[in-house]
Design an enzyme around this catalytic site. Sequence first.
Site, PDB file in Angstrom:
ATOM      1  N   CYS A 296       0.879  -1.171   0.000  1.00  0.00           N
ATOM      2  CA  CYS A 296       0.000   0.000   0.000  1.00  0.00           C
ATOM      3  C   CYS A 296       0.915   1.220   0.000  1.00  0.00           C
ATOM      4  O   CYS A 296       1.842   1.288  -0.805  1.00  0.00           O
ATOM      5  CB  CYS A 296      -0.959  -0.036   1.188  1.00  0.00           C
ATOM      6  SG  CYS A 296      -0.179  -0.320   2.795  1.00  0.00           S
ATOM      7  N   ARG A 302      -2.811  -1.754   5.249  1.00  0.00           N
ATOM      8  CA  ARG A 302      -3.459  -2.613   4.254  1.00  0.00           C
ATOM      9  C   ARG A 302      -2.579  -3.788   3.851  1.00  0.00           C
ATOM     10  O   ARG A 302      -3.074  -4.903   3.640  1.00  0.00           O
ATOM     11  CB  ARG A 302      -3.832  -1.784   3.016  1.00  0.00           C
ATOM     12  CG  ARG A 302      -4.999  -0.853   3.227  1.00  0.00           C
ATOM     13  CD  ARG A 302      -5.133   0.172   2.115  1.00  0.00           C
ATOM     14  NE  ARG A 302      -4.106   1.209   2.183  1.00  0.00           N
ATOM     15  CZ  ARG A 302      -4.067   2.273   1.391  1.00  0.00           C
ATOM     16  NH1 ARG A 302      -4.991   2.423   0.454  1.00  0.00           N
ATOM     17  NH2 ARG A 302      -3.116   3.178   1.523  1.00  0.00           N
TER      18      ARG A 302
END
Length: 348
Positions: A296, A302
């Site tokens: 990410c 993430r």
Amino acid sequence: MEITTQSLADMFAYFAQKPRDVTDPKVVEYTDVSERLFQKDYAIQTINNATGTLCPSYPPRVIVSILPKGPHAPQYTDAELAMMETWIANCKNARARQRFPTLAMVFNGRNICRSSTISMPAEQQLRGTFDTLGSMIFGSSKDSNAVDFSMDTESLRKRDAQLLEKLQVKHVFDLMVEGYKKNYGLHVSSSEKVEATQYSNFNLVAMPYPGCEFFKDYHTNQLDGSNLFFDWHLDDANSASLYIPKTIQNALTTKLNFESWSKLSLNDLSGLYITSLLQILSTPKENLDGGVLVHCISGWDRTPLFISLLRLCLWADGEIHQNLSALEICFLTVCYDWMLFGHKFSER
């Protein structure tokens, strides 16, 4: 350390109390425990990051080789490991926060790697200056003569791409919702899909996924993502688009519906992405070769989410970590994939 529900709770409590420090003895202890869990199934090799010289938000030892246990030779000699440390020291500033591409797990003969996104020249120059000053004041590790902190952006990204090739990565999965990350109107990081010239040898897959700011919405929604939808018209996300190269789409054993991705709930979007990754990793090599890189922006929200989901899914299917119990795999993925790789648990 015996892995129990109490030791799992203690680990959560420790990382919740303050930001992690790579030199903290407790962080070193949790690194030891994580490596022992890996070693129940694999022979591993690591490179040294004890003082955070390579990356302050990575573990004090970073796993760079994961082989099935057996009477085979190590993947790398000591000289090759030293060369790898030097190579990483030379290209780490190509990535935001120096979070260089590194190995997370191996499945089906494919390396599954993680990193942050690509840094911009301003960050590269600033970190290069700090590295140079640190080398002058405190001295450097071995092979310091081979480390060049003054490389320009093009040279850094070329070496970064070569590191991906050394890791046998051919497919880059970018979870960012934007092409450039902006802070106060300035571009502070980029991505391979924008800097395509240096990364033309890789399949660049754009899979936009909401950032950590959206995690709060998930929490306030009683941890239910089935009726939670991200607003893709927000300023930072209005240019987001999903892109799956034809070579990958054609290799998928089950055709997935990518057209309605922006209308999916958080649960369904997560399911679409993790299914795509699992299918790609399971594809016969003659149809689609090479490992994957997942990232990410900073690579600590993430990215560990999807790395952790991959590890748990593959463990549940009996494909990896076959000698770990449910409690042990839970401890490993939370400790190694999230906490030791810099997830800001105390702030999230």
